[in-house]
Design a protein around this motif. Structure first.
Motif, PDB file in Angstrom:
ATOM      1  N   ASP A 152       0.813  -1.220   0.000  1.00 28.28           N
ATOM      2  CA  ASP A 152       0.000   0.000   0.000  1.00 28.28           C
ATOM      3  C   ASP A 152       0.844   1.267   0.000  1.00 28.28           C
ATOM      4  O   ASP A 152       0.335   2.358  -0.232  1.00 28.28           O
ATOM      5  N   ASP A 153       2.145   1.122   0.290  1.00 29.26           N
ATOM      6  CA  ASP A 153       2.994   2.308   0.334  1.00 29.26           C
ATOM      7  C   ASP A 153       4.428   1.931  -0.035  1.00 29.26           C
ATOM      8  O   ASP A 153       4.737   0.763  -0.281  1.00 29.26           O
ATOM      9  N   CYS A 154       5.296   2.933  -0.067  1.00 25.54           N
ATOM     10  CA  CYS A 154       6.701   2.710  -0.409  1.00 25.54           C
ATOM     11  C   CYS A 154       7.510   2.526   0.870  1.00 25.54           C
ATOM     12  O   CYS A 154       7.571   3.448   1.691  1.00 25.54           O
ATOM     13  N   PRO A 155       8.131   1.373   1.062  1.00 22.32           N
ATOM     14  CA  PRO A 155       8.893   1.140   2.299  1.00 22.32           C
ATOM     15  C   PRO A 155      10.114   2.047   2.425  1.00 22.32           C
ATOM     16  O   PRO A 155      10.587   2.302   3.527  1.00 22.32           O
ATOM     17  N   CYS A 156      10.624   2.558   1.308  1.00 21.72           N
ATOM     18  CA  CYS A 156      11.838   3.392   1.322  1.00 21.72           C
ATOM     19  C   CYS A 156      11.535   4.891   1.272  1.00 21.72           C
ATOM     20  O   CYS A 156      12.461   5.711   1.324  1.00 21.72           O
ATOM     21  N   LYS A 157      10.254   5.247   1.146  1.00 17.44           N
ATOM     22  CA  LYS A 157       9.842   6.658   1.072  1.00 17.44           C
ATOM     23  C   LYS A 157      10.549   7.405  -0.065  1.00 17.44           C
ATOM     24  O   LYS A 157      11.004   8.537   0.108  1.00 17.44           O
ATOM     25  N   HIS A 158      10.664   6.764  -1.214  1.00 16.04           N
ATOM     26  CA  HIS A 158      11.278   7.424  -2.371  1.00 16.04           C
ATOM     27  C   HIS A 158      10.471   8.658  -2.776  1.00 16.04           C
ATOM     28  O   HIS A 158       9.243   8.624  -2.788  1.00 16.04           O
ATOM     29  N   SER A 159      11.170   9.717  -3.119  1.00  9.70           N
ATOM     30  CA  SER A 159      10.499  10.918  -3.650  1.00  9.70           C
ATOM     31  C   SER A 159      11.442  11.594  -4.640  1.00  9.70           C
ATOM     32  O   SER A 159      12.657  11.379  -4.603  1.00  9.70           O
ATOM     33  N   ILE A 160      10.865  12.404  -5.508  1.00 12.35           N
ATOM     34  CA  ILE A 160      11.663  13.102  -6.521  1.00 12.35           C
ATOM     35  C   ILE A 160      10.888  14.321  -7.001  1.00 12.35           C
ATOM     36  O   ILE A 160       9.650  14.318  -7.002  1.00 12.35           O
ATOM     37  N   ASN A 161      11.633  15.348  -7.396  1.00 14.97           N
ATOM     38  CA  ASN A 161      10.986  16.510  -8.007  1.00 14.97           C
ATOM     39  C   ASN A 161      11.632  16.761  -9.369  1.00 14.97           C
ATOM     40  O   ASN A 161      12.669  17.434  -9.453  1.00 14.97           O
ATOM     41  N   PRO A 162      11.032  16.233 -10.444  1.00 13.54           N
ATOM     42  CA  PRO A 162      11.596  16.427 -11.782  1.00 13.54           C
ATOM     43  C   PRO A 162      11.538  17.873 -12.254  1.00 13.54           C
ATOM     44  O   PRO A 162      12.180  18.226 -13.245  1.00 13.54           O
ATOM     45  N   TYR A 163      10.793  18.730 -11.547  1.00 16.32           N
ATOM     46  CA  TYR A 163      10.717  20.152 -11.881  1.00 16.32           C
ATOM     47  C   TYR A 163      11.927  20.918 -11.322  1.00 16.32           C
ATOM     48  O   TYR A 163      12.136  22.076 -11.658  1.00 16.32           O
ATOM     49  N   SER A 164      12.704  20.271 -10.449  1.00 14.80           N
ATOM     50  CA  SER A 164      13.739  21.001  -9.713  1.00 14.80           C
ATOM     51  C   SER A 164      14.998  21.278 -10.523  1.00 14.80           C
ATOM     52  O   SER A 164      15.545  22.369 -10.473  1.00 14.80           O
ATOM     53  N   ASN A 165      15.478  20.283 -11.264  1.00 13.78           N
ATOM     54  CA  ASN A 165      16.700  20.467 -12.045  1.00 13.78           C
ATOM     55  C   ASN A 165      16.750  19.441 -13.170  1.00 13.78           C
ATOM     56  O   ASN A 165      15.976  18.484 -13.180  1.00 13.78           O
ATOM     57  N   ARG A 166      17.660  19.641 -14.078  1.00 14.32           N
ATOM     58  CA  ARG A 166      17.755  18.782 -15.272  1.00 14.32           C
ATOM     59  C   ARG A 166      18.031  17.322 -14.902  1.00 14.32           C
ATOM     60  O   ARG A 166      17.454  16.403 -15.475  1.00 14.32           O
ATOM     61  N   GLU A 167      18.918  17.130 -13.925  1.00 18.17           N
ATOM     62  CA  GLU A 167      19.269  15.763 -13.532  1.00 18.17           C
ATOM     63  C   GLU A 167      18.053  15.014 -12.995  1.00 18.17           C
ATOM     64  O   GLU A 167      17.830  13.841 -13.334  1.00 18.17           O
ATOM     65  N   SER A 168      17.261  15.681 -12.174  1.00 17.67           N
ATOM     66  CA  SER A 168      16.057  15.046 -11.621  1.00 17.67           C
ATOM     67  C   SER A 168      15.024  14.789 -12.712  1.00 17.67           C
ATOM     68  O   SER A 168      14.303  13.782 -12.675  1.00 17.67           O
ATOM     69  N   ARG A 169      14.934  15.711 -13.655  1.00 15.40           N
ATOM     70  CA  ARG A 169      14.015  15.503 -14.789  1.00 15.40           C
ATOM     71  C   ARG A 169      14.382  14.234 -15.548  1.00 15.40           C
ATOM     72  O   ARG A 169      13.511  13.424 -15.889  1.00 15.40           O
ATOM     73  N   ILE A 170      15.681  14.042 -15.805  1.00 17.69           N
ATOM     74  CA  ILE A 170      16.145  12.860 -16.531  1.00 17.69           C
ATOM     75  C   ILE A 170      15.947  11.598 -15.682  1.00 17.69           C
ATOM     76  O   ILE A 170      15.489  10.563 -16.177  1.00 17.69           O
ATOM     77  N   LEU A 171      16.260  11.698 -14.402  1.00 17.84           N
ATOM     78  CA  LEU A 171      16.135  10.556 -13.503  1.00 17.84           C
ATOM     79  C   LEU A 171      14.687  10.091 -13.373  1.00 17.84           C
ATOM     80  O   LEU A 171      14.403   8.899 -13.236  1.00 17.84           O
ATOM     81  N   PHE A 172      13.765  11.037 -13.453  1.00 16.56           N
ATOM     82  CA  PHE A 172      12.346  10.707 -13.309  1.00 16.56           C
ATOM     83  C   PHE A 172      11.872   9.776 -14.431  1.00 16.56           C
ATOM     84  O   PHE A 172      10.896   9.035 -14.257  1.00 16.56           O
ATOM     85  N   SER A 173      12.569   9.799 -15.562  1.00  7.94           N
ATOM     86  CA  SER A 173      12.176   8.925 -16.671  1.00  7.94           C
ATOM     87  C   SER A 173      12.376   7.447 -16.323  1.00  7.94           C
ATOM     88  O   SER A 173      11.829   6.569 -16.987  1.00  7.94           O
ATOM     89  N   THR A 174      13.158   7.158 -15.256  1.00  5.22           N
ATOM     90  CA  THR A 174      13.342   5.769 -14.831  1.00  5.22           C
ATOM     91  C   THR A 174      12.236   5.313 -13.882  1.00  5.22           C
ATOM     92  O   THR A 174      12.123   4.117 -13.599  1.00  5.22           O
ATOM     93  N   TRP A 175      11.444   6.256 -13.377  1.00  3.19           N
ATOM     94  CA  TRP A 175      10.289   5.882 -12.566  1.00  3.19           C
ATOM     95  C   TRP A 175       9.242   5.285 -13.494  1.00  3.19           C
ATOM     96  O   TRP A 175       9.112   5.692 -14.651  1.00  3.19           O
ATOM     97  N   ASN A 176       8.479   4.346 -12.987  1.00  2.00           N
ATOM     98  CA  ASN A 176       7.554   3.602 -13.836  1.00  2.00           C
ATOM     99  C   ASN A 176       6.103   3.818 -13.435  1.00  2.00           C
ATOM    100  O   ASN A 176       5.783   3.899 -12.251  1.00  2.00           O
ATOM    101  N   LEU A 177       5.240   3.914 -14.440  1.00  2.78           N
ATOM    102  CA  LEU A 177       3.801   3.826 -14.196  1.00  2.78           C
ATOM    103  C   LEU A 177       3.455   2.345 -14.331  1.00  2.78           C
ATOM    104  O   LEU A 177       3.265   1.833 -15.443  1.00  2.78           O
ATOM    105  N   ASP A 178       3.426   1.659 -13.210  1.00  2.00           N
ATOM    106  CA  ASP A 178       3.322   0.201 -13.193  1.00  2.00           C
ATOM    107  C   ASP A 178       1.854  -0.238 -13.139  1.00  2.00           C
ATOM    108  O   ASP A 178       1.086   0.250 -12.310  1.00  2.00           O
ATOM    109  N   HIS A 179       1.497  -1.172 -14.018  1.00  2.00           N
ATOM    110  CA  HIS A 179       0.143  -1.738 -13.999  1.00  2.00           C
ATOM    111  C   HIS A 179       0.055  -2.782 -12.873  1.00  2.00           C
ATOM    112  O   HIS A 179       0.826  -3.737 -12.868  1.00  2.00           O
ATOM    113  N   ILE A 180      -0.870  -2.577 -11.950  1.00  2.00           N
ATOM    114  CA  ILE A 180      -1.052  -3.522 -10.843  1.00  2.00           C
ATOM    115  C   ILE A 180      -1.514  -4.870 -11.412  1.00  2.00           C
ATOM    116  O   ILE A 180      -0.879  -5.903 -11.198  1.00  2.00           O
TER     117      ILE A 180
END
Length: 251
Positions: A152-180
């Motif tokens: 029901d939640d993320c055990p590691c409390k991962h968070s990211i702000n792709p609006y913050s900087n170029r590196e975070s924007r690129i890194l966000f592309s590795t996050w997945n919209l996963d089909h349950i």
């Protein structure tokens, strides 16, 4: 206020001074671990999260097409691209559909495409300017991992702000919209089977649409929380067909 709250408040108000001090320390630092800590600190304190327009944060837009003039428009496009790719997978599956059912399957694809166009491919999910009810981030652009499909939640409390900087924007592309309930293993094959064995019944294409393209069945997850094992989940058999309506018949 607690000690930690006072520390964080002072930390934020003295940001520029901290960045300058960290840069001086980094210039003489040799230990890799301390270099990493200082570099991350400088990186995070120097970001321009609230900037939206290209002229206010040009570094963020480096490597992107010139047509993107603000951050939110690119983030919308990023989300739309993911949803479009799911639609392509559904469409390409038609070669696996029983020949007698392909016309009906094609009509469902057309209905889904029209629905996606009407909601602009759910680009709202990544757009921080959207209403809270439809976006997956805060007004500042922070996204939180929703955890693996079986939690029901993320055990590691991962968070990211792709609006913050170029590196975070690129890194966000590795996050997945996963089909349950998995797209390839469960939803699309079940849709093909439903069309083939409908026997006069109307396929509830909107149920499959929700499973494929909406947060009813999609979770935003950090790459470490994206479990690629078999989810062993299947569609709700009671929702595959529905009573016939006068509009949008699938015969």
């Amino acid at each position: 206020a607690s000690d930690i709250e006072r520390f964080l408040a002072a930390f934020c108000t003295q940001r520029d001074a901290l960045v300058e001090a960290a840069r001086r320390l980094l210039s003489d630092e040799q230990a890799p671990g301390r270099q990493k800590l200082l570099a991350d600190l400088i990186h995070n304190l120097s970001e321009n999260i609230l900037a939206e327009e290209k002229e206010d944060d040009k570094k963020w837009f480096e490597g992107l097409e010139s047509r993107f003039k603000n951050k939110s428009s690119y983030m919308r496009y990023s989300c739309e691209s993911r949803i479009r790719s799911y639609m392509k997978e559904v469409s390409s599956f038609i070669s696996n559909v029983h020949p007698t059912a392909r016309d009906a399957y094609k009509r469902i694809i057309d209905l889904m495409s029209d629905k996606l166009k009407s909601v602009k491919y759910n680009g709202c999910y990544f757009d921080r300017r959207e209403e809270e009810a439809v976006r997956l981030c805060t007004t500042e652009g922070w996204f939180s991992c929703q955890g693996p499909f079986d939690r029901d939640d993320c055990p590691c409390k991962h968070s990211i702000n792709p609006y913050s900087n170029r590196e975070s924007r690129i890194l966000f592309s590795t996050w997945n919209l996963d089909h349950i309930i998995e797209k390839k293993r469960a939803v699309v094959p079940e849709l093909a089977e439903a069309v083939k064995t409908r026997d006069g019944r109307e396929v509830n294409w909107e149920y499959f649409y929700q499973l494929l393209f909406t947060v009813d069945n999609l979770k935003l997850v950090h790459i470490a929380c994206h479990k690629k094992t078999n989810h062993n989940l299947s569609c709700d058999k009671t929702k595959i067909y529905r009573k016939r309506k006068q509009n949008h018949k699938i015969s």
